[in-house]
Every structure is written in C-alpha cells, then in structure tokens.
Design a protein around this motif. Sequence first.
Motif, short mmCIF file in Angstrom:
data_model
loop_
_atom_site.label_atom_id
_atom_site.label_comp_id
_atom_site.label_asym_id
_atom_site.label_seq_id
_atom_site.Cartn_x
_atom_site.Cartn_y
_atom_site.Cartn_z
N ALA A 80 0.83 -1.20 0.00
CA ALA A 80 0.00 0.00 0.00
C ALA A 80 0.87 1.26 0.00
O ALA A 80 0.61 2.21 -0.74
CB ALA A 80 -0.93 0.00 1.21
N LYS A 81 1.91 1.24 0.83
CA LYS A 81 2.83 2.39 0.86
C LYS A 81 3.53 2.55 -0.47
O LYS A 81 3.71 3.67 -0.98
CB LYS A 81 3.85 2.18 1.98
N ARG A 82 3.89 1.44 -1.10
CA ARG A 82 4.62 1.49 -2.37
C ARG A 82 3.76 2.14 -3.45
O ARG A 82 4.24 2.97 -4.22
CB ARG A 82 5.04 0.09 -2.81
N ILE A 83 2.48 1.79 -3.52
CA ILE A 83 1.68 2.33 -4.61
C ILE A 83 1.38 3.81 -4.38
O ILE A 83 1.29 4.58 -5.34
CB ILE A 83 0.39 1.52 -4.87
N MET A 84 1.22 4.23 -3.11
CA MET A 84 1.02 5.66 -2.85
C MET A 84 2.24 6.44 -3.31
O MET A 84 2.14 7.47 -3.99
CB MET A 84 0.77 5.91 -1.37
N GLU A 85 3.43 5.95 -2.95
CA GLU A 85 4.66 6.65 -3.30
C GLU A 85 4.90 6.60 -4.81
O GLU A 85 5.34 7.59 -5.41
CB GLU A 85 5.83 6.07 -2.53
N ALA A 86 4.59 5.46 -5.45
CA ALA A 86 4.80 5.35 -6.89
C ALA A 86 3.88 6.30 -7.65
O ALA A 86 4.29 6.91 -8.65
CB ALA A 86 4.55 3.91 -7.35
N LYS A 135 8.06 3.02 -15.43
CA LYS A 135 9.34 3.11 -14.72
C LYS A 135 9.19 2.67 -13.26
O LYS A 135 10.10 2.01 -12.71
CB LYS A 135 9.84 4.56 -14.78
N TYR A 136 8.07 3.00 -12.63
CA TYR A 136 7.87 2.63 -11.23
C TYR A 136 7.10 1.33 -11.06
O TYR A 136 6.71 0.96 -9.94
CB TYR A 136 7.16 3.77 -10.49
N GLY A 137 6.88 0.62 -12.15
CA GLY A 137 6.29 -0.71 -12.09
C GLY A 137 4.81 -0.75 -11.74
O GLY A 137 4.32 -1.77 -11.22
N GLY A 179 -7.21 -5.95 -4.24
CA GLY A 179 -6.79 -6.55 -2.98
C GLY A 179 -5.97 -5.64 -2.09
O GLY A 179 -5.77 -5.94 -0.91
N ILE A 180 -5.48 -4.54 -2.63
CA ILE A 180 -4.67 -3.60 -1.85
C ILE A 180 -5.43 -2.29 -1.64
O ILE A 180 -5.55 -1.78 -0.53
CB ILE A 180 -3.31 -3.31 -2.54
N GLY A 181 -5.95 -1.74 -2.72
CA GLY A 181 -6.70 -0.49 -2.63
C GLY A 181 -6.29 0.48 -3.71
O GLY A 181 -5.55 0.14 -4.64
N GLY A 182 -6.76 1.70 -3.58
CA GLY A 182 -6.50 2.72 -4.59
C GLY A 182 -5.86 3.95 -3.99
O GLY A 182 -6.01 4.24 -2.80
#
Length: 412
Positions: free
Chosen positions: A290-296, A327-329, A382-385
């Motif tokens: 969750a933290k990764r997608i917010m930062e990405a 680039k950030y996957g 499964g993680i969120g938005g």
Amino acid sequence: MIKEAALKWIPERFEELVRYGHFQGPGEAIANEEYKARVELANKKIEEEGLDALIVFGDCYRMSNIRWLVNYRTIDGVYPQPMLMYLVPGRDPVLFLPSSEIPSAHGSSAMKVLGEDIREIRSEWAPFLKERAEKDKPKKVGISGWAFMDLEFWFPINDALYEADIQRSHIIENLKSVKNDAEIASMRRAARVSDAGIQMLMDLLRDSEGITELEATSLVYAAMFANGGHSIAYDIMIQAGEHTDVLFKRPTERPINRGDLVMMDYGIRVNDYASDNARTICYGNVTDEAKRIMEACSLGYEDCLQKIQAGMTGIEADRVIKEAFQKYGVAEYLVEVSEGRTGAHATGMDPEEEIPEIGPACDNVLQENQTFAYELSLIVPGIGGVRTEDQVIVRKNGLEPLHTFNRFLYVD
C-alpha cells in the motif's frame, strides 16, 4: 466518534483558520470591458468558422461558457437553473435566464455594457428562434455546451432552425481554456484555501481514530469555508480501506482506522473558480505494498511535471505519463476514466471543463496558460486505490502546480 482530544482543538483550529484565512485576493477582479472584449473575440471566431450564429448553453453547475462571456452564474438549486446566449456578429448578445434570475443579471452581470437584452428562457426562447429564422434565415448555426444542453431547449432549436446546418462548436470552450492573470489569481487562492481541507483530515486522523468518512467530510468542508472558500466546487470524497477499491465513492459511516489507505478528492470555489485536488494518506501501519503504490503514484506524477509542456498533444502527454508509471512498475494499475482520458481534465470555473484533455485519443494541443486538473489514480486489486491530483498551469517548460501541499503523506 470524534474523540475528546479532537473536540478540544477543533474550535482553536477554526479560530486560526478564520484569522489567517485567504479572504482577500488582489488582482482577481475582471472588468466589464474584458467581458465585452471576449464577446467581440467570440464573434470574430464565429465569422472565421463561417457560422451565422452561435448558441451557448450553461447552467448553475456547468456555468463556465456563459460566465466567461458575461460574468453571470445562475443560483444552485433543486433544478439546475439554465442559461442560454444567442450570439450574432455585429449585434448585441441576447441572454436568456429564468425570470427569477433576470433582475440579478441586470444588476451584476456584464450585460450592462453589452446592450442589456436579457429575456425569459422558457417563455421567450422558442418565439425568439422562430423570429430569427424568419428574419435572418441562418444557414449554419453552432452550439457550444451541446454535450449537456437540456432537451427542452434543443427541441425549439430543431423546430425553428430545421433548414439550418446545426453544428457542434468548441468556440467558447477553446477561448475560455486559456486563462488570464486574474483568473489564475482566483484559482491560486482557491488552491491555497483547499490546503485547510487536507490539513484538517490529517489532524483528525492523528487525534480521532475511528472517525467516520462522513464526519471527516463535514469537518473538511468546514475548514475550507473557514479559510475563505465561497462555495462548494463538487462533492468531495473521503474513501478509506476497501472503499478505495473504486475510483469514486461517496463518504459513508465507515470508521477510518489505522492500517487504512485514506484517499480524499477535495475542492472549493473562490470567485466561482474551483480548486480540484486529491491526496492519499498512509494511516498508521499500512502494508508495504500500500505504501509502495502511494509513493509510486506521487513519484510518477512528479516525474511528469517538467516533461508535459505547451506544444504537446494530449496523446503525447499520455505517453509521457504511461512511461513514468512503467518506470515505477505500476503502469498496469493506472486507471483511465470512462471519458477515454488518463485522469487529467480541464478545469477553471467548472471543476471539469472541456479543453484540454490528456489521453490515448486526445489530439488537442496544450497551450500556454491553459489549466487542468492533473489527476492520476492507481487501483491495485486486494490492496486499494491511491490518487494524486493538483490543478496546474501549462507553461512552455512544464506544468506549474497551483496546489503544492506535500504529496507524500503519512500519519502514525
């Protein structure tokens, strides 16, 4: 659900917001002579496009076409109060409003320097069109605002001007997309006022775990109004946890708890210019993904600020965004809204305007001083938005954000 600690600091916070709120904005006034020049410019474009007349539609929610021309917006109500304007080069414009709005328009709009021909919209629209058809016999008529024009006004057009070629027009949409300094000043102040909204949400989360989405929404609105907001821009959304799995969802009675991703899309109007922003907060011990997608989302967003520039098409800008998210996957999670655009949408007086757009089929060319809400959303099943959004001004060397609140937000 609001804890005692928060209830104690809320009055002090509102007192601070009112004391230091953004209530005055130098350079925001637009003189009636500017509106007169806008009508003249619109008439010039009407002639250039070979039209005999241009019909312009708006209402209290999609008011920018009319307000850009004559500085009038109808009152919000249960029924969206409509507005129509009939433009013919070489003549004064004719403005049509509900009878309840006409006295206000005479007193406060720019029509006082444009001939003051204001008529009742429902009783006089159809007879006026029949008169124009008989006297002028227009062969080609454009409609700006056709995408949301009420059918009750289309039928009289079709009945009276059946011999004319009725065309969809973007004359006003194109002209209003490029903002002047006064418009940008109002938008900049609206952005500063909206800072109070996201700050209020973060403060609530620190002191009031378990506050519901609805409770937080009420206090966010209150904070923005206390800070100098004039009216609602749109329905703001606070979505927590599993509620972030969808692009848009109205706030509910769901409690917001540590471990949630918390997403807020929020805005306010100043001088009837709307801010439109979004942030995602990692609240407490969220998962690493969750933290990764917010930062990405925010990193990809910031990568594109200097790469998207005036002169690019919306298709080229879309390509820049897709490459950054690759680039950030996270490119596979980038959400495109139903209109076929990659999140970003034009903005100004209306939270969502027509031009410019960014998307795989948006071939409009970005121009200096156009403004749009640069909005990017990721949803991971499964993680969120998450969403990051600010209003930006198109410049020759990149995008200038009007809202500069931190994009990487964490509340313990």
